[in-house]
Motif scaffolding. Sequence first.
Motif, short mmCIF file in Angstrom:
data_model
loop_
_atom_site.label_atom_id
_atom_site.label_comp_id
_atom_site.label_asym_id
_atom_site.label_seq_id
_atom_site.Cartn_x
_atom_site.Cartn_y
_atom_site.Cartn_z
N ARG A 89 33.82 38.78 40.92
CA ARG A 89 34.67 39.82 40.47
C ARG A 89 35.58 39.05 39.14
O ARG A 89 35.65 39.63 38.00
CB ARG A 89 35.42 40.30 41.30
CG ARG A 89 36.47 41.33 40.80
CD ARG A 89 37.86 41.06 41.40
NE ARG A 89 38.66 42.02 40.65
CZ ARG A 89 39.83 42.45 41.39
NH1 ARG A 89 40.02 42.32 43.09
NH2 ARG A 89 40.63 43.21 41.14
N GLU A 93 35.45 40.12 35.30
CA GLU A 93 36.77 40.79 34.94
C GLU A 93 37.45 40.14 33.95
O GLU A 93 38.06 40.63 32.86
CB GLU A 93 37.66 41.24 36.14
CG GLU A 93 38.71 42.07 35.63
CD GLU A 93 39.41 42.93 37.03
OE1 GLU A 93 40.34 43.51 37.07
OE2 GLU A 93 38.86 42.55 38.00
N LYS A 147 39.43 49.72 38.04
CA LYS A 147 38.36 50.57 37.65
C LYS A 147 38.55 50.85 36.15
O LYS A 147 37.67 51.01 35.40
CB LYS A 147 37.98 51.48 38.53
CG LYS A 147 37.04 51.19 39.62
CD LYS A 147 36.43 52.54 40.41
CE LYS A 147 35.62 52.24 41.66
NZ LYS A 147 35.28 53.57 42.35
N TRP A 150 38.13 48.29 33.86
CA TRP A 150 36.70 47.90 33.85
C TRP A 150 35.99 49.13 32.67
O TRP A 150 35.13 48.53 31.97
CB TRP A 150 35.98 48.01 34.83
CG TRP A 150 36.27 46.93 36.10
CD1 TRP A 150 37.21 45.97 35.88
CD2 TRP A 150 36.13 47.18 37.37
NE1 TRP A 150 37.35 45.48 37.00
CE2 TRP A 150 36.93 46.17 38.28
CE3 TRP A 150 35.55 48.04 38.28
CZ2 TRP A 150 36.56 46.03 39.44
CZ3 TRP A 150 35.14 47.83 39.46
CH2 TRP A 150 36.04 46.82 40.18
N ARG A 158 28.12 45.03 32.58
CA ARG A 158 29.47 44.33 33.44
C ARG A 158 30.02 45.31 34.72
O ARG A 158 30.10 45.13 35.75
CB ARG A 158 30.47 43.72 32.81
CG ARG A 158 30.09 42.45 32.11
CD ARG A 158 31.33 41.86 31.30
NE ARG A 158 30.96 40.89 30.61
CZ ARG A 158 30.80 40.46 29.39
NH1 ARG A 158 30.83 41.74 28.70
NH2 ARG A 158 30.32 39.42 28.82
N LEU A 162 29.82 45.48 38.67
CA LEU A 162 31.20 45.82 39.51
C LEU A 162 31.20 46.89 40.14
O LEU A 162 31.64 46.90 41.23
CB LEU A 162 32.37 45.71 38.41
CG LEU A 162 32.70 44.17 37.78
CD1 LEU A 162 33.82 44.54 36.60
CD2 LEU A 162 33.32 43.47 38.92
N HIS A 166 31.78 47.03 44.20
CA HIS A 166 33.13 47.45 44.43
C HIS A 166 33.48 47.85 45.94
O HIS A 166 34.54 47.88 46.55
CB HIS A 166 33.68 48.66 43.30
CG HIS A 166 33.52 50.13 44.03
ND1 HIS A 166 32.17 50.55 43.91
CD2 HIS A 166 34.18 50.73 44.77
CE1 HIS A 166 32.23 51.84 44.27
NE2 HIS A 166 33.28 52.10 44.76
#
Length: 219
Positions: A89, A93, A147, A150, A158, A162, A166
Motif C-alpha cells: 500500500r 500510494e 480511495k 487513489w 495502481r 489497491l 482494500h
Amino acid sequence: MIAQTSYQTESLKDVAVNYLTEKILTGEYKPNEKINEVQVANELGISRAPIREGIKELSSQGLVKQIPRKGTYVVELTEKDIKEIYQIRLSLESCIIDKIVDNDKLNEKDFDFLESKIELMEEIANSDDDFNTKKIKINSEDIKFHKYIWEKADSPRRLEILFDLHLQLQMAMLFDTEMTGDLKNTAETHKGIVKYLRAGDAKNAKAALVEHIEMYKMN
C-alpha cells in the motif's frame, strides 16, 4: 431473514458479498471461523448458489479461504501478512501522491471532501459509541478518504491493485486499531497528508502518509 428490498438494486451475489464482508469486518465472524453456507442462505432468504458465488469473490479478495472437503473459513492475517499489505500500500500510494502533485489533480472541492472525512472521523472518535462501533466507523471513513485520493490520480493499474487489496487492508487496520486503541490519532494523522497535498509538497505528503501507516504497526 434479511429484508429482500435490497435485492431490487443488487444482484444476489452482491447481497451475499456485502453481508459476509460486514460480518467479517465487524468481527462477528472471527478469524479461522467456518462459514456455514446453509445458515447464511437461510439468514438472507436466498439459495446457496449466490452464497457460493459470493464466497468465491471474497476468496479472490483474500477475506476467506476455501479448503477442499472442509469448507470456507475466515482468513487470519499474520503479522507478516499485515506488514506486506502495508508495504504494498505504501509503495503504491506514494506513487499516487507523486502523480497527484505533479499533475495538480486536486482542487479546493477535493480538499473540502478530504477534510470532511477527517472531521467525521474526529466526531466518531469523540462520540459516546462503544469502542468497537467507533473503530468500525472510523475504519470505513479512513478507507473512503484514501480511495478518493487513489481515484483522483488517474492511475488505473495502481487503482486496480489497491482496490483488490482494500478489504485485506481494512481487516489489517481493524486488527491493529484493536491493539493500539488510539482512534483520535487515527483521525489526526490524516491532517498532515491533506496539508502537504494542498501545498503541492509531495515529499512531506509521503512522509505524513508513512506516519499514518506506521500507526498500524507496519514496523
